[in-house]
Structures are given as C-alpha cells and as structure tokens.
Write an enzyme that holds these catalytic residues in place. Structure first.
Site, PDB file in Angstrom:
ATOM      1  N   TYR A  52     -10.799  -1.817   0.031  1.00 60.30           N
ATOM      2  CA  TYR A  52     -11.687  -1.821   1.183  1.00 60.30           C
ATOM      3  C   TYR A  52     -12.864  -0.874   0.951  1.00 60.30           C
ATOM      4  O   TYR A  52     -12.833   0.282   1.385  1.00 60.30           O
ATOM      5  CB  TYR A  52     -10.930  -1.421   2.452  1.00 60.30           C
ATOM      6  CG  TYR A  52      -9.971  -2.472   2.952  1.00 60.30           C
ATOM      7  CD1 TYR A  52     -10.402  -3.474   3.808  1.00 60.30           C
ATOM      8  CD2 TYR A  52      -8.629  -2.459   2.571  1.00 60.30           C
ATOM      9  CE1 TYR A  52      -9.522  -4.452   4.283  1.00 60.30           C
ATOM     10  CE2 TYR A  52      -7.744  -3.421   3.028  1.00 60.30           C
ATOM     11  CZ  TYR A  52      -8.200  -4.417   3.882  1.00 60.30           C
ATOM     12  OH  TYR A  52      -7.326  -5.368   4.331  1.00 60.30           O
TER      13      TYR A  52
ATOM     14  N   GLU B   8      -5.444  -7.800  -0.551  1.00 54.73           N
ATOM     15  CA  GLU B   8      -6.291  -7.610   0.626  1.00 54.73           C
ATOM     16  C   GLU B   8      -7.648  -7.108   0.141  1.00 54.73           C
ATOM     17  O   GLU B   8      -7.705  -6.258  -0.753  1.00 54.73           O
ATOM     18  CB  GLU B   8      -5.718  -6.580   1.598  1.00 54.73           C
ATOM     19  CG  GLU B   8      -4.481  -6.999   2.349  1.00 54.73           C
ATOM     20  CD  GLU B   8      -3.990  -5.897   3.292  1.00 54.73           C
ATOM     21  OE1 GLU B   8      -4.843  -5.079   3.762  1.00 54.73           O
ATOM     22  OE2 GLU B   8      -2.774  -5.828   3.534  1.00 54.73           O
TER      23      GLU B   8
ATOM     24  N   TRP C 239      -0.157   6.519   4.838  1.00 54.14           N
ATOM     25  CA  TRP C 239      -0.460   5.964   6.152  1.00 54.14           C
ATOM     26  C   TRP C 239       0.673   5.102   6.724  1.00 54.14           C
ATOM     27  O   TRP C 239       0.808   4.980   7.927  1.00 54.14           O
ATOM     28  CB  TRP C 239      -1.764   5.175   6.127  1.00 54.14           C
ATOM     29  CG  TRP C 239      -1.930   4.207   4.990  1.00 54.14           C
ATOM     30  CD1 TRP C 239      -1.611   2.886   4.978  1.00 54.14           C
ATOM     31  CD2 TRP C 239      -2.477   4.497   3.704  1.00 54.14           C
ATOM     32  NE1 TRP C 239      -1.906   2.319   3.769  1.00 54.14           N
ATOM     33  CE2 TRP C 239      -2.462   3.289   2.959  1.00 54.14           C
ATOM     34  CE3 TRP C 239      -2.986   5.648   3.098  1.00 54.14           C
ATOM     35  CZ2 TRP C 239      -2.921   3.199   1.649  1.00 54.14           C
ATOM     36  CZ3 TRP C 239      -3.446   5.557   1.792  1.00 54.14           C
ATOM     37  CH2 TRP C 239      -3.419   4.351   1.085  1.00 54.14           C
TER      38      TRP C 239
ATOM     39  N   GLU D 113       0.825  -1.224   0.000  1.00 48.56           N
ATOM     40  CA  GLU D 113       0.000   0.000   0.000  1.00 48.56           C
ATOM     41  C   GLU D 113       0.850   1.260   0.000  1.00 48.56           C
ATOM     42  O   GLU D 113       0.616   2.195   0.765  1.00 48.56           O
ATOM     43  CB  GLU D 113      -0.957  -0.023   1.192  1.00 48.56           C
ATOM     44  CG  GLU D 113      -1.927  -1.191   1.154  1.00 48.56           C
ATOM     45  CD  GLU D 113      -2.856  -1.248   2.356  1.00 48.56           C
ATOM     46  OE1 GLU D 113      -2.899  -0.278   3.135  1.00 48.56           O
ATOM     47  OE2 GLU D 113      -3.547  -2.273   2.521  1.00 48.56           O
TER      48      GLU D 113
END
Length: 456
Positions: free
Chosen positions: A315, A346, A253, A248
């Site tokens: 997500y 993911e 983040w 990611e």
C-alpha cells in the site's frame, strides 16, 4: 448461523459425531479414524469430500469432539522438514479435481501473464460494475473474507453465496482471506465484543492461544472448525479456494502478527499457522484449498510444504503503478528457489503490466488484487462509494485514470474474467447485479463488451 449451517449439516451431523469420536489425537496430524459421508445442500444430495465436522444439535461446533484432536507441532514440523518442497504440485495431499485444475492453470500462466483480481466489498458489487462499465470486462479473481463468519451476533453470510455464484455461474476464481476476530478481553467476561486489530484487544494472548488447555486455545479451535464448515460448504459446491489466512504477519497490527522478539523467539505465529494448517489439511482433510502464505518477512516464515503461493500486500502512500520490485525481492528470497509462485495479494494501486513484463524485468507476479471501495471507486471521503444516476460508480481518479484502467484490461499480459478457460462444472452467465444495473440504465451501451458471449 443455525439457518445457514442447517442445510449442509442436516445429514452429516450424526455421522460427523460418530466419525470424529472414533479419531484420536495422533501427534503427527494423522486422522485416519474419520471417514467421508454425504451432506444435503439446498435439498440436493452431494458428495461430502472431506471429513465430517462434529456439530451439536444446534449446528454449533461440538467442542467435546473438537478438543480431542491436538496438533503436535514439533512432530508436524519434523514430518514437513523431511519432505523436499515441490512447487509443481499443491502442498495439500487431498486436492480434488477442480482444485488441481485451477492450480495447474495458475502454474501455466505464471511468469507469462498476470491475473486481474479485486477484493469484494458487499452485494452491491460496485467495484465490478465500475470495471464492466469502463472496460467491458471484470476481474478474474474475486477476493472474499471470512470476517463475519464467526464470533458475531448478526453474521453476514452473503459472501459465501456470492463466492459460489462467482465460480459456478461466472466461471471466476475465488480467493478468501480471514480477518480473524477474537474476544476483546478474555480476563473480563463483562467486556463484550470481538476484534482483529491488536490495538482494539485488551487481553487475548497469542501464546495461550497455541497452548492446549487454555481458554484462548478453545476459542481458536472453535473458530478454525467454524471456518472449516464454510470451506466445506464451498468444497461441496465444487469451488476451489485460493486460501490466505493469517495475513500480513510481519507487523503488529493484527493479533496474530510477530509483534516483538518474544513472539519470534517462541515462534508463536508459526505455531498458530501449523495448528490451522494441520486441522484443515490433516484432521478435516479439506480438498479445495490452494494455500497462500502472506507472512511478508523472514521472522514469519513457515515451512514451504505448507503453502503454494507467497503473497505480499503493498500500500504505497501515493499513486504508484510500479512493479513493486522491493516487495518482490523480499518475497522471492523465500519462494523462488523452491518453485513457489508469488502474488500481490493486496495492493493499493494496480501495477502497470507493461512494466511487469519489460524485457529486463525480474518480477513475476501471479495476480494482483486491489482492496475494495475507495481503492478503485470514487468515494465520499469516508469510504462510501459515490454512485451516479442508475447506481453507476466511477473510477477513483486519485488512484488511476480511466485510460490507465482500460490499458490494463486490454493488455495481452493481463488475464480478465472473459479470458479464463472454462473450469470444470461452471457456466458463463451474465451476473444478476450486471443485469439489474443495465436494466436501470436502458440507454447505456458498453464499449468493447467482452462478456457478450456469456449467457444472458
């Protein structure tokens, strides 16, 4: 760490220091000075396939040896750019027989079927119990994490042992990511603790981390070599790894992410990627890695000769079992033309296989892997899994229905654990956590048990 490392390092430690002291930083990733030796693993002598890793008398990374090797990033990139990407074979030139077998299997099913995966949470194995109780089967891929493998006072090594069991005893596929923890504050030694989220870190410079001679650089070299020891532990046990580091990277983040224009202009994420790749592939010469680039953005792209699979983490904010066409379109711009496979590394929601394989679908996902705990199991709202009598978790119906999960696991387009081929050196045993759970639920009958052929 000392107890865990002692087994694998007892014999190889002295040879490691000797071999690594003979090697020098080549500037192009060459490490011909190192030679393989043998290691003891749980009192059994096995062949060490990759280069020995130098450790001190306490089993910690020998930094005097480790720092003698430096990656010449510019020379490495030049060497990589001179090669034409070839998606028909692994990017690693060290690939062992078991890893090549897995890679060829992945290539053989890509675009024809999708492999069911699941991120591991802990030794309770609530996710797998839920899958087995509901569908009679389990995911083919288990995703583990090196989160606790470095920089902690009380590390949890359970995942290494569970990963070995998953492959060697259950014939499952192993994947690993790494939530890489670094010191919270490099400038203030009184501040203790490590973190991977950017907003928890006060002072750790990515630019300094990729600059030899800095304290940050010493941290990342020690960490990489520590992880190399664990990857070598898996390698020695005959476990191929779908390896997804620095994931990611498109956001800010994580501390390694492309957080601003300066990070992009200086290619800091890319430099970290190349240092990591070079040390594992060209210095330590690990033989069991199938590389996943999970940068998710053009600004985080790396040379195609350093990864086998492109990953996207998706997500959605509400229930969404679609094929995630937007994510696939973003990824395929960098992967399709060079023959790389694409995966939902993911997901918050399992994609509907009927939609993935519709006649007009342009999506090809190699596998999907939901995150753990509340992403598949009913929870108490704070992430803890709710169990019924006998320790039975149930589906989180806010994310999928029982009927949907059953339809996914019964689809001919989805590959589950029971449908994997027999991989080299593995057995097919009923996991101990399933045996224990069934013992506590003696009246339980599993509808359409697909693991009946497994050794009891």
């Amino acid at each position: 760490m000392k107890k865990t490392l002692a087994a694998i390092l007892a014999v190889s430690m002295i040879l490691s220091v000797t071999a690594c002291n003979d090697s020098t930083a080549s500037g192009n990733g060459d490490n011909s000075g190192n030679t393989a030796s043998s290691a003891t693993d749980n009192a059994n002598t096995e062949q060490l396939r990759s280069n020995p890793i130098a450790v001190d008398a306490d089993g910690n990374i020998d930094m005097d040896v480790a720092l003698k090797y430096e990656t010449d990033v510019d020379a490495l990139i030049k060497k990589l750019e001179a090669k034409t990407p070839d998606g028909s074979k692994p990017v690693s030139e060290n690939t062992n027989e078991e890893t090549l077998e897995l890679f060829n299997y992945l290539k053989s099913v890509y675009g024809k079927q999708i492999i069911a995966g699941q991120q591991y949470s802990d030794a309770n194995q609530f996710e797998n119990i839920m899958y087995y109780n509901t569908t009679g089967d389990m995911p083919a891929i288990m995703g583990f994490d090196f989160l606790y493998a470095q920089g902690t006072d009380t590390p949890d090594y359970t995942q290494i042992e569970e990963a070995i069991k998953w492959h060697n005893e259950q014939n499952g596929i192993v994947a690993f990511c790494w939530h890489w923890k670094v010191p919270v504050d490099m400038s203030d030694k009184s501040v203790k603790g490590t973190a991977f989220y950017s907003d928890e870190i006060r002072d750790f410079s990515l630019e300094k981390a990729v600059t030899p001679g800095t304290d940050e650089y010493k941290v990342i070299i020690k960490d990489i070599d520590t992880i190399a020891l664990y990857l070598q532990r898996l390698e020695t046990a005959g476990v191929p790894v779908i390896w997804r580091p620095l994931h990611e990277a498109s956001g800010a983040w994580f501390w390694w992410g492309v957080k601003d224009r300066d990070t992009y202009d200086k290619q800091l994420y890319q430099k970290l990627w190349y240092i990591l790749y070079d040390r594992l592939e060209n210095y330590h010469k690990l033989t069991n890695l199938i590389w996943v680039w999970n940068g998710q953005s053009k600004k985080a792209t790396v040379n195609a000769n350093t990864y086998d699979i492109g990953g996207m983490d998706v997500y959605p904010s509400s229930e969404d079992h679609s094929v995630q066409i937007a994510s696939y379109s973003t990824l395929s711009k960098y992967t399709d033309d060079i023959g790389k496979m694409s995966a939902l590394s993911e997901v918050g929601y399992i994609p509907d296989p009927e939609e993935v394989f519709k006649a007009d679908s342009k999506v090809k996902w190699l596998y999907y892997a939901p995150w753990c705990k509340e992403f598949v199991c009913a929870s108490n709202g704070s992430g803890a899994v709710i169990t019924q009598l006998g320790g039975t978790p149930s589906i989180n119906t806010e994310r999928m229905s029982e009927e949907f999960l059953k339809s996914v696991y019964s689809s001919e387009k989805v590959i589950t654990l029971s449908e994997l081929p027999d991989f080299k050196g593995t057995t097919k045993k009923i996991p101990e956590f399933i045996k224990s759970w069934k013992f506590n639920n003696p009246k339980l009958t599993i509808e359409n048990d697909k693991l009946t052929a497994y050794e009891q």
